[in-house]
Design an enzyme around this catalytic site. Structure first.
Site, PDB file in Angstrom:
ATOM      1  N   LYS A   1       0.827  -1.209   0.000  1.00  0.00           N
ATOM      2  CA  LYS A   1       0.000   0.000   0.000  1.00  0.00           C
ATOM      3  C   LYS A   1       0.871   1.272   0.000  1.00  0.00           C
ATOM      4  CE  LYS A   1      -3.767  -2.331   2.563  1.00  0.00           C
ATOM      5  NZ  LYS A   1      -4.684  -2.255   3.724  1.00  0.00           N
TER       6      LYS A   1
ATOM      7  N   TYR B   1     -12.490  -2.768  -2.698  1.00  0.00           N
ATOM      8  CA  TYR B   1     -12.992  -2.722  -1.317  1.00  0.00           C
ATOM      9  C   TYR B   1     -14.522  -2.673  -1.251  1.00  0.00           C
ATOM     10  CZ  TYR B   1      -8.332  -2.202   0.771  1.00  0.00           C
ATOM     11  OH  TYR B   1      -7.044  -2.425   1.215  1.00  0.00           O
TER      12      TYR B   1
ATOM     13  N   PHE C   1     -15.120   3.549   8.130  1.00  0.00           N
ATOM     14  CA  PHE C   1     -13.769   3.866   7.644  1.00  0.00           C
ATOM     15  C   PHE C   1     -13.661   3.808   6.115  1.00  0.00           C
ATOM     16  CE2 PHE C   1     -13.968  -0.662   8.714  1.00  0.00           C
ATOM     17  CZ  PHE C   1     -13.492  -1.259   7.561  1.00  0.00           C
TER      18      PHE C   1
ATOM     19  N   ARG D   1      -0.641 -14.289   4.536  1.00  0.00           N
ATOM     20  CA  ARG D   1      -1.378 -13.558   5.587  1.00  0.00           C
ATOM     21  C   ARG D   1      -0.698 -13.684   6.949  1.00  0.00           C
ATOM     22  NH1 ARG D   1      -6.413 -10.836   4.575  1.00  0.00           N
ATOM     23  NH2 ARG D   1      -7.046 -10.997   6.739  1.00  0.00           N
TER      24      ARG D   1
ATOM     25  N   THR E   1      -5.118  -7.511  10.937  1.00  0.00           N
ATOM     26  CA  THR E   1      -5.550  -6.259  10.295  1.00  0.00           C
ATOM     27  C   THR E   1      -5.201  -5.039  11.151  1.00  0.00           C
ATOM     28  OG1 THR E   1      -7.405  -7.486   9.349  1.00  0.00           O
ATOM     29  CG2 THR E   1      -7.565  -5.079   9.325  1.00  0.00           C
TER      30      THR E   1
ATOM     31  N   ARG F   1       2.707  -5.954   9.498  1.00  0.00           N
ATOM     32  CA  ARG F   1       1.785  -4.945  10.025  1.00  0.00           C
ATOM     33  C   ARG F   1       2.131  -4.578  11.462  1.00  0.00           C
ATOM     34  NH1 ARG F   1      -3.912  -7.386   7.615  1.00  0.00           N
ATOM     35  NH2 ARG F   1      -3.905  -6.243   5.639  1.00  0.00           N
TER      36      ARG F   1
ATOM     37  N   ASN G   1      -1.950  -0.166   7.320  1.00  0.00           N
ATOM     38  CA  ASN G   1      -1.251  -1.407   7.654  1.00  0.00           C
ATOM     39  C   ASN G   1      -0.392  -2.013   6.556  1.00  0.00           C
ATOM     40  OD1 ASN G   1      -3.343  -2.207   6.087  1.00  0.00           O
ATOM     41  ND2 ASN G   1      -4.430  -3.347   7.673  1.00  0.00           N
TER      42      ASN G   1
ATOM     43  N   HIS H   1      -1.804  -5.419   1.683  1.00  0.00           N
ATOM     44  CA  HIS H   1      -3.064  -6.152   1.512  1.00  0.00           C
ATOM     45  C   HIS H   1      -2.697  -7.563   1.085  1.00  0.00           C
ATOM     46  CE1 HIS H   1      -7.003  -7.404   0.042  1.00  0.00           C
ATOM     47  NE2 HIS H   1      -6.341  -7.924  -0.976  1.00  0.00           N
TER      48      HIS H   1
ATOM     49  N   GLU I   1      -9.856 -10.782  -6.938  1.00  0.00           N
ATOM     50  CA  GLU I   1      -8.892  -9.677  -6.858  1.00  0.00           C
ATOM     51  C   GLU I   1      -7.826  -9.764  -7.954  1.00  0.00           C
ATOM     52  OE1 GLU I   1      -9.387  -9.216  -2.001  1.00  0.00           O
ATOM     53  OE2 GLU I   1      -7.465  -9.897  -2.807  1.00  0.00           O
TER      54      GLU I   1
HETATM   55  P1  IDP Z   1      -7.581  -7.214   5.808  1.00  0.00           P
HETATM   56  O1  IDP Z   1      -6.847  -6.146   5.019  1.00  0.00           O
HETATM   57  O2  IDP Z   1      -6.767  -7.739   6.957  1.00  0.00           O
HETATM   58  O3  IDP Z   1      -8.159  -8.309   4.935  1.00  0.00           O
HETATM   59  P2  IDP Z   1     -10.249  -6.081   5.939  1.00  0.00           P
HETATM   60  O4  IDP Z   1     -11.247  -6.332   7.019  1.00  0.00           O
HETATM   61  O5  IDP Z   1     -10.497  -6.683   4.609  1.00  0.00           O
HETATM   62  O6  IDP Z   1      -8.816  -6.487   6.525  1.00  0.00           O
HETATM   63  O7  IDP Z   1     -10.149  -4.489   5.784  1.00  0.00           O
HETATM   64  C1  IDP Z   1      -9.540  -3.858   4.675  1.00  0.00           C
HETATM   65  C2  IDP Z   1      -8.682  -2.718   5.175  1.00  0.00           C
HETATM   66  O8  IDP Z   1      -9.518  -1.721   5.767  1.00  0.00           O
HETATM   67  C3  IDP Z   1      -7.691  -3.081   6.273  1.00  0.00           C
HETATM   68  O9  IDP Z   1      -6.488  -3.631   5.793  1.00  0.00           O
HETATM   69  C4  IDP Z   1      -7.487  -1.755   6.963  1.00  0.00           C
HETATM   70  O10 IDP Z   1      -6.600  -0.916   6.235  1.00  0.00           O
HETATM   71  C5  IDP Z   1      -8.886  -1.153   6.916  1.00  0.00           C
HETATM   72  N1  IDP Z   1      -9.707  -1.501   8.091  1.00  0.00           N
HETATM   73  C6  IDP Z   1     -10.333  -2.693   8.335  1.00  0.00           C
HETATM   74  N2  IDP Z   1     -11.051  -2.669   9.474  1.00  0.00           N
HETATM   75  C7  IDP Z   1     -10.898  -1.418   9.974  1.00  0.00           C
HETATM   76  C8  IDP Z   1     -11.432  -0.771  11.150  1.00  0.00           C
HETATM   77  O11 IDP Z   1     -12.183  -1.350  11.959  1.00  0.00           O
HETATM   78  N3  IDP Z   1     -11.046   0.522  11.339  1.00  0.00           N
HETATM   79  C9  IDP Z   1     -10.234   1.188  10.479  1.00  0.00           C
HETATM   80  N4  IDP Z   1      -9.726   0.622   9.371  1.00  0.00           N
HETATM   81  C10 IDP Z   1     -10.050  -0.672   9.100  1.00  0.00           C
HETATM   82 MG    MG Z   2      -9.607  -8.191   3.424  1.00  0.00          MG
END
Ligand code: IDP
Ligand code: MG
Length: 169
Positions: free
Chosen positions: A11, A51, A59, A92, A98, A109, A123, A126, A137
């Site tokens: 990212k 997304y 968010f 992962r 996350t 992360r 973080n 992805h 994807e």
């Molecule tokens: P992942 O990237 O670990 O698969 P996802 O739930 O798919 O997690 O969320 C996509 C991205 O959205 C995350 O990598 C993070 O940057 C952001 N994100 C996810 N959940 C939250 C949250 O509760 N608060 C703020 N940002 C979030």
């Molecule tokens: Mg995800």
């Protein structure tokens, strides 16, 4: 588990923090194969498709601004496709949870992520979370001829009046 594929995105924060080499080194330890790799300027359209499952969450708008590079000096991301045994789980695990504050300190992360004042989890990487989302994807981010293997069925289509930029002779 069979041979699987996964999409990784470094990212804009990962690019800005000069972490490309570090991140790829970490993934190299898995011995997975890179079958596609490119730098991408992420359009709003691509970001929204990628997304889509998060649309409506508090968010979401910040997340779209983040992945399209609006929060960083660097507007580009690096997209990679990894292939091999348990690719999704292996990648992962190295990325970590996350939430960077909950991620183990020896994960990418955990080491390099942070939570912004807005609450957005910045973080660094992805990684696809299932075989189904990986396929969706990878097809969203890569054309068939940008991968060195034909991992999903393809077909030949002829486009009329199709304009293409080529190198000038
Ligand atoms: P992942 O990237 O670990 O698969 P996802 O739930 O798919 O997690 O969320 C996509 C991205 O959205 C995350 O990598 C993070 O940057 C952001 N994100 C996810 N959940 C939250 C949250 O509760 N608060 C703020 N940002 C979030
Ligand atoms: Mg995800």
């Amino acid at each position: 588990m069979p041979n699987t594929k996964t999409l990784v995105i470094i990212k804009p924060d990962g690019i800005s923090k000069l972490l490309i080499g570090n991140i790829i080194s970490r993934f190299t330890e898995t011995r997975l194969e890179i079958i596609g790799c490119k730098m991408v300027r992420v359009s709003k359209e691509l970001a929204e498709k990628h997304y889509a499952e998060h649309k409506g969450k508090p968010f979401y708008n910040d997340l779209i601004d983040f992945i399209t590079g609006k929060l960083h000096q660097h507007r580009e991301v690096m997209a990679l496709v990894y292939s091999g045994l348990n690719a999704i789980e292996k990648i992962r695990a190295i990325c970590g949870a996350t939430n960077p504050e909950k991620a183990e300190p020896d994960t990418i992360r955990g080491q390099f992520g942070r939570i912004l004042e807005s609450g957005l989890m910045e973080n660094v990487v992805h990684a696809s979370d299932s075989v189904e989302s990986a396929e969706k994807e990878i097809k969203l981010w890569f054309e068939p001829d940008e991968l060195i293997q034909e991992i999903y069925p393809t077909e030949e289509k002829v486009f009329k009046n199709h304009k293409k930029i080529v190198w000038k002779e």
